[in-house]
Design a protein around this motif. Structure first.
Motif, PDB file in Angstrom:
ATOM      1  N   MET A 161     -26.446  39.552  55.484  1.00 50.62           N
ATOM      2  CA  MET A 161     -25.925  39.045  54.215  1.00 50.62           C
ATOM      3  C   MET A 161     -26.714  39.619  53.040  1.00 50.62           C
ATOM      4  O   MET A 161     -27.934  39.512  52.988  1.00 50.62           O
ATOM      5  N   SER A 162     -26.016  40.237  52.128  1.00 51.47           N
ATOM      6  CA  SER A 162     -26.642  40.744  50.906  1.00 51.47           C
ATOM      7  C   SER A 162     -26.404  39.727  49.790  1.00 51.47           C
ATOM      8  O   SER A 162     -25.261  39.361  49.512  1.00 51.47           O
ATOM      9  N   THR A 163     -27.475  39.285  49.162  1.00 50.99           N
ATOM     10  CA  THR A 163     -27.348  38.296  48.090  1.00 50.99           C
ATOM     11  C   THR A 163     -27.645  38.888  46.713  1.00 50.99           C
ATOM     12  O   THR A 163     -27.888  38.157  45.761  1.00 50.99           O
ATOM     13  N   ALA A 164     -27.613  40.209  46.609  1.00 55.71           N
ATOM     14  CA  ALA A 164     -27.872  40.859  45.322  1.00 55.71           C
ATOM     15  C   ALA A 164     -26.764  40.502  44.331  1.00 55.71           C
ATOM     16  O   ALA A 164     -25.582  40.529  44.668  1.00 55.71           O
ATOM     17  N   VAL A 165     -27.154  40.158  43.123  1.00 57.39           N
ATOM     18  CA  VAL A 165     -26.192  39.799  42.085  1.00 57.39           C
ATOM     19  C   VAL A 165     -25.504  41.066  41.591  1.00 57.39           C
ATOM     20  O   VAL A 165     -26.173  42.046  41.254  1.00 57.39           O
ATOM     21  N   PRO A 166     -24.177  41.080  41.562  1.00 62.33           N
ATOM     22  CA  PRO A 166     -23.478  42.283  41.095  1.00 62.33           C
ATOM     23  C   PRO A 166     -23.670  42.497  39.597  1.00 62.33           C
ATOM     24  O   PRO A 166     -23.867  41.552  38.839  1.00 62.33           O
ATOM     25  N   THR A 167     -23.623  43.743  39.198  1.00 61.33           N
ATOM     26  CA  THR A 167     -23.671  44.088  37.782  1.00 61.33           C
ATOM     27  C   THR A 167     -22.243  44.115  37.266  1.00 61.33           C
ATOM     28  O   THR A 167     -21.376  44.762  37.856  1.00 61.33           O
ATOM     29  N   LEU A 168     -21.998  43.398  36.191  1.00 60.96           N
ATOM     30  CA  LEU A 168     -20.651  43.377  35.635  1.00 60.96           C
ATOM     31  C   LEU A 168     -20.347  44.692  34.951  1.00 60.96           C
ATOM     32  O   LEU A 168     -21.190  45.268  34.264  1.00 60.96           O
ATOM     33  N   THR A 169     -19.126  45.171  35.161  1.00 57.67           N
ATOM     34  CA  THR A 169     -18.634  46.355  34.455  1.00 57.67           C
ATOM     35  C   THR A 169     -17.469  45.912  33.589  1.00 57.67           C
ATOM     36  O   THR A 169     -16.750  44.966  33.928  1.00 57.67           O
ATOM     37  N   PHE A 170     -17.277  46.600  32.478  1.00 60.21           N
ATOM     38  CA  PHE A 170     -16.254  46.216  31.514  1.00 60.21           C
ATOM     39  C   PHE A 170     -15.319  47.383  31.251  1.00 60.21           C
ATOM     40  O   PHE A 170     -15.744  48.538  31.240  1.00 60.21           O
ATOM     41  N   ASP A 171     -14.042  47.062  31.010  1.00 62.24           N
ATOM     42  CA  ASP A 171     -13.087  48.107  30.648  1.00 62.24           C
ATOM     43  C   ASP A 171     -13.174  48.354  29.140  1.00 62.24           C
ATOM     44  O   ASP A 171     -13.991  47.754  28.447  1.00 62.24           O
ATOM     45  N   SER A 172     -12.318  49.220  28.637  1.00 65.23           N
ATOM     46  CA  SER A 172     -12.372  49.587  27.218  1.00 65.23           C
ATOM     47  C   SER A 172     -12.015  48.419  26.296  1.00 65.23           C
ATOM     48  O   SER A 172     -12.372  48.423  25.123  1.00 65.23           O
ATOM     49  N   SER A 173     -11.329  47.400  26.826  1.00 66.94           N
ATOM     50  CA  SER A 173     -10.975  46.225  26.024  1.00 66.94           C
ATOM     51  C   SER A 173     -12.055  45.154  26.057  1.00 66.94           C
ATOM     52  O   SER A 173     -11.918  44.112  25.423  1.00 66.94           O
ATOM     53  N   GLY A 174     -13.111  45.367  26.823  1.00 61.80           N
ATOM     54  CA  GLY A 174     -14.185  44.391  26.917  1.00 61.80           C
ATOM     55  C   GLY A 174     -13.984  43.359  28.011  1.00 61.80           C
ATOM     56  O   GLY A 174     -14.745  42.399  28.099  1.00 61.80           O
TER      57      GLY A 174
END
Length: 199
Positions: free
Chosen positions: A127-140
């Motif tokens: 089990m990986s419990t690393a917090v994902p990094t949020l990515t955003f589109d051009s609209s935010g």
């Protein structure tokens, strides 16, 4: 005929000294000046305390909601519900689970800012419990695609609720944002990892 100058340096300095002494002994308005000196830091401290309290309150609400959502997975209720939902895609099942989790968060949190990830593994070390990094589109808007894998009997399952808390930069550079790229907002994360029961 030139007129004699009436400037008397001694009398001018004497009047200036008297005026300075009179102002130095005058205590009227001291409170206003002292308050003006501490008003900025005082307001910043009050706003920081308020912002911290709201973030903590939201985090606790998220923790309570993730425990309730995880309980449906651990007991097999969520898996049984998905098995009965014929004709629904994996994405639709994930959205239904997100809506059920949304019903458990405090009312002051908006469902549109809630993201859910469910992953499973056959054992604890997988089990990986690393917090994902949020990515955003051009609209935010958040463009991540989060996993939805409830696992089966005996699986180790992680249920993670993520909430994008809006943050306003306060006075004196106060900023609680933890998003990459200079974006304003704070990612609140609540995670529950457990082994599913035999259901």
């Amino acid at each position: 005929m030139a007129r004699a100058s009436s400037f008397d340096p001694d009398s001018t300095f004497r009047r200036l000294r008297v005026t300075v002494r009179a102002l130095g002994g005058d205590r009227r308005g001291v409170s206003v000046i002292e308050f003006a000196m501490i008003a900025g830091p005082l307001i910043a401290l009050i706003l920081a305390s308020l912002q911290t309290s709201l973030i903590y309150f939201a985090q606790q609400g998220l923790e309570t909601a993730v425990e309730a959502a995880a309980r449906t997975v651990v007991t097999g209720k969520a898996q049984a519900s998905d098995a009965q939902a014929t004709g629904m895609t994996q994405q639709q099942l994930a959205e239904r689970f997100r809506q059920a989790a949304c019903a458990r968060i405090p009312r002051f949190l908006k469902c549109t800012n809630l993201y859910v990830e469910v992953t499973s593994a056959s054992n604890w070390s997988g089990m990986s419990t690393a917090v994902p990094t949020l990515t955003f589109d051009s609209s935010g808007n958040v463009s991540n695609i989060f996993r939805y894998d409830l696992g089966s009997q005996g699986s180790v399952v992680m249920v993670r609720l993520m909430y994008l808390w809006p943050i306003q930069t306060g006075p004196l550079g106060l900023n609680f944002s933890n998003l990459a790229g200079g974006r304003q907002g704070r990612l609140l994360v609540a995670t529950s990892v457990a082994k599913t029961e035999n259901f």
